[in-house]
Enzyme design. Structure first.
Site, PDB file in Angstrom:
ATOM      1  N   SER A  19       0.855  -1.188   0.000  1.00 55.82           N
ATOM      2  CA  SER A  19       0.000   0.000   0.000  1.00 55.82           C
ATOM      3  C   SER A  19       0.889   1.235   0.000  1.00 55.82           C
ATOM      4  O   SER A  19       1.659   1.453   0.947  1.00 55.82           O
ATOM      5  CB  SER A  19      -0.877   0.014   1.261  1.00 55.82           C
ATOM      6  OG  SER A  19      -1.380   1.327   1.483  1.00 55.82           O
ATOM      7  N   ASP A  45      -4.435   4.103  -1.895  1.00 57.44           N
ATOM      8  CA  ASP A  45      -5.600   4.398  -1.043  1.00 57.44           C
ATOM      9  C   ASP A  45      -6.065   5.818  -1.302  1.00 57.44           C
ATOM     10  O   ASP A  45      -5.363   6.772  -0.973  1.00 57.44           O
ATOM     11  CB  ASP A  45      -5.210   4.257   0.437  1.00 57.44           C
ATOM     12  CG  ASP A  45      -5.065   2.797   0.835  1.00 57.44           C
ATOM     13  OD1 ASP A  45      -3.961   2.403   1.236  1.00 57.44           O
ATOM     14  OD2 ASP A  45      -6.052   2.066   0.701  1.00 57.44           O
ATOM     15  N   HIS A  76      -8.107   1.967  -4.458  1.00 60.52           N
ATOM     16  CA  HIS A  76      -9.137   1.723  -3.424  1.00 60.52           C
ATOM     17  C   HIS A  76      -9.774   3.062  -3.097  1.00 60.52           C
ATOM     18  O   HIS A  76      -9.163   3.886  -2.404  1.00 60.52           O
ATOM     19  CB  HIS A  76      -8.450   1.095  -2.198  1.00 60.52           C
ATOM     20  CG  HIS A  76      -9.333   0.967  -0.995  1.00 60.52           C
ATOM     21  ND1 HIS A  76      -8.798   0.722   0.255  1.00 60.52           N
ATOM     22  CD2 HIS A  76     -10.675   1.021  -0.846  1.00 60.52           C
ATOM     23  CE1 HIS A  76      -9.795   0.638   1.134  1.00 60.52           C
ATOM     24  NE2 HIS A  76     -10.941   0.820   0.496  1.00 60.52           N
ATOM     25  N   PHE A 152      -6.783   5.518   7.736  1.00 60.63           N
ATOM     26  CA  PHE A 152      -5.386   5.730   8.137  1.00 60.63           C
ATOM     27  C   PHE A 152      -4.611   4.406   8.126  1.00 60.63           C
ATOM     28  O   PHE A 152      -5.186   3.355   8.448  1.00 60.63           O
ATOM     29  CB  PHE A 152      -5.313   6.332   9.553  1.00 60.63           C
ATOM     30  CG  PHE A 152      -5.951   7.692   9.639  1.00 60.63           C
ATOM     31  CD1 PHE A 152      -7.297   7.819   9.936  1.00 60.63           C
ATOM     32  CD2 PHE A 152      -5.210   8.839   9.361  1.00 60.63           C
ATOM     33  CE1 PHE A 152      -7.904   9.077   9.982  1.00 60.63           C
ATOM     34  CE2 PHE A 152      -5.812  10.100   9.407  1.00 60.63           C
ATOM     35  CZ  PHE A 152      -7.169  10.207   9.711  1.00 60.63           C
ATOM     36  N   GLY A 154      -1.306   2.125   9.622  1.00 62.29           N
ATOM     37  CA  GLY A 154      -0.669   1.955  10.929  1.00 62.29           C
ATOM     38  C   GLY A 154      -1.595   1.548  12.049  1.00 62.29           C
ATOM     39  O   GLY A 154      -1.228   1.583  13.226  1.00 62.29           O
ATOM     40  N   ASP A 184      -7.291  -5.912   4.159  1.00 60.16           N
ATOM     41  CA  ASP A 184      -6.579  -4.634   4.106  1.00 60.16           C
ATOM     42  C   ASP A 184      -6.667  -3.940   5.462  1.00 60.16           C
ATOM     43  O   ASP A 184      -7.735  -3.547   5.910  1.00 60.16           O
ATOM     44  CB  ASP A 184      -7.236  -3.759   3.026  1.00 60.16           C
ATOM     45  CG  ASP A 184      -6.640  -2.368   2.957  1.00 60.16           C
ATOM     46  OD1 ASP A 184      -7.071  -1.594   2.093  1.00 60.16           O
ATOM     47  OD2 ASP A 184      -5.751  -2.046   3.769  1.00 60.16           O
ATOM     48  N   GLY A 185      -5.470  -3.845   6.093  1.00 60.00           N
ATOM     49  CA  GLY A 185      -5.427  -3.090   7.349  1.00 60.00           C
ATOM     50  C   GLY A 185      -4.756  -3.867   8.458  1.00 60.00           C
ATOM     51  O   GLY A 185      -5.276  -4.903   8.871  1.00 60.00           O
ATOM     52  N   GLY A 186      -3.598  -3.380   8.895  1.00 57.92           N
ATOM     53  CA  GLY A 186      -2.909  -4.026  10.009  1.00 57.92           C
ATOM     54  C   GLY A 186      -2.289  -5.358   9.653  1.00 57.92           C
ATOM     55  O   GLY A 186      -2.049  -6.201  10.525  1.00 57.92           O
ATOM     56  N   SER A 207       2.197  -0.228   6.508  1.00 56.21           N
ATOM     57  CA  SER A 207       3.187   0.124   7.545  1.00 56.21           C
ATOM     58  C   SER A 207       4.180  -0.989   7.833  1.00 56.21           C
ATOM     59  O   SER A 207       5.380  -0.753   7.944  1.00 56.21           O
ATOM     60  CB  SER A 207       2.473   0.484   8.845  1.00 56.21           C
ATOM     61  OG  SER A 207       1.431   1.380   8.570  1.00 56.21           O
TER      62      SER A 207
HETATM   63  C1  DX5 Z   1      -6.831   2.332   5.596  1.00 54.21           C
HETATM   64  C2  DX5 Z   1      -5.872   1.896   4.524  1.00 54.21           C
HETATM   65  C3  DX5 Z   1      -4.796   1.005   5.141  1.00 54.21           C
HETATM   66  C4  DX5 Z   1      -3.664   0.719   4.217  1.00 54.21           C
HETATM   67  C5  DX5 Z   1      -2.815  -0.384   4.799  1.00 54.21           C
HETATM   68  O1  DX5 Z   1      -7.807   3.146   5.040  1.00 54.21           O
HETATM   69  O2  DX5 Z   1      -6.590   1.190   3.506  1.00 54.21           O
HETATM   70  O3  DX5 Z   1      -5.420  -0.176   5.555  1.00 54.21           O
HETATM   71  O4  DX5 Z   1      -4.113   0.368   2.986  1.00 54.21           O
HETATM   72  O5  DX5 Z   1      -2.140   0.217   5.855  1.00 54.21           O
HETATM   73  P1  DX5 Z   1      -1.495  -0.628   7.038  1.00 54.21           P
HETATM   74  O6  DX5 Z   1      -0.870  -1.876   6.426  1.00 54.21           O
HETATM   75  O7  DX5 Z   1      -0.465   0.311   7.612  1.00 54.21           O
HETATM   76  O8  DX5 Z   1      -2.605  -0.948   7.962  1.00 54.21           O
END
Ligand code: DX5
Length: 226
Positions: A19, A45, A76, A152, A154, A184-186, A207
């Site tokens: 991302s 994103d 996205h 966001f 992280g 997607d996310g964390g 992240s």
């Molecule tokens: C949130 C973003 C995040 C990003 C991934 O809106 O969509 O999820 O793509 O970020 P990390 O891997 O840092 O969660």
């Protein structure tokens, strides 16, 4: 610009998707260089400051990232009125455009994306039940299960989303359609294994990848565990 290949079809191995949100905006090319041979595609994103309380990229970044990475780009759209932006993101070289089920007219947007050329994805916020995606299964190439609240990078992975990923895998299997199931996310070295184990075959990593001292080694290690 050399023709960037389109998004591949699901093929049983988890796709790794950096991302850009977590990359070094001062030099995306340098950020992406170590991972471009190990990644399957890249995600941008897009945030409008209304659907989510953050503002990020416009269509122009897609072309630069596609050129810098030499990989397909997945846009996205975390935006309230995606129909206004589909033509611009298609024209900028997006290989896939994902809209949210909670945004305006997702069905109309999915149709319009396909008519414009890119593949089409549908995303669900953590609080949106999987049932909201069912009417659109015939129109999508990717289903994105957010494992954090969008807006966001992280944030911490939400394990409560694992049953939703499992259920989504069952629904996709029953549909007989080749639909990517994206988490997607964390996503990090341990949550990637959880998400893939639940049935996700496309993992968006921000992240954990770009904060790593050795991003290429991170992706190689991850690939070996999935
Ligand atoms: C949130 C973003 C995040 C990003 C991934 O809106 O969509 O999820 O793509 O970020 P990390 O891997 O840092 O969660």
């Amino acid at each position: 610009m050399s023709r960037v290949p389109g998004l591949p079809l699901p093929r049983g191995r988890a796709a790794l998707v950096p991302s850009v949100l977590a990359a070094d905006f001062c030099c995306l090319e340098r950020s992406l260089a170590p991972v471009k041979k190990l990644a399957d595609w890249v995600q941008i994103d897009v945030m409008d400051g209304h659907f989510v309380p953050n503002i990020s990229f416009g269509p122009g970044v897609v072309r630069s990232v596609a050129r810098a990475a030499g990989l397909p780009v997945d846009a996205h759209l975390m935006v309230s009125e995606p129909a206004r932006f589909l033509a611009a993101f298609a024209a900028s070289g997006s290989s896939l455009i994902t809209v949210h089920a909670e945004a305006e007219d997702p069905g109309g947007c999915l149709k319009k994306i396909k008519a414009l050329g890119p593949k089409a994805g549908l995303a669900l916020r953590p609080g949106t039940p999987l049932a909201r995606a069912l009417p659109f299964l015939g129109a999508i190439d990717l289903l994105l299960i957010m494992t954090v609240e969008p807006g966001f990078g992280g944030q911490a992975f939400m394990p409560a989303m694992l049953p939703k990923i499992r259920a989504a895998r069952e629904v996709i299997k029953a549909s007989g359609r080749r639909i990517w199931l994206q988490a997607d996310g964390g996503i990090n070295a341990s949550t990637a294994v959880l998400a893939a184990g639940a049935g996700a075959d496309s993992l968006v990593i921000g992240s954990a990848l770009f904060s790593s001292r050795h991003p290429a080694a991170f992706l190689r290690g991850l690939s070996g565990k999935l």
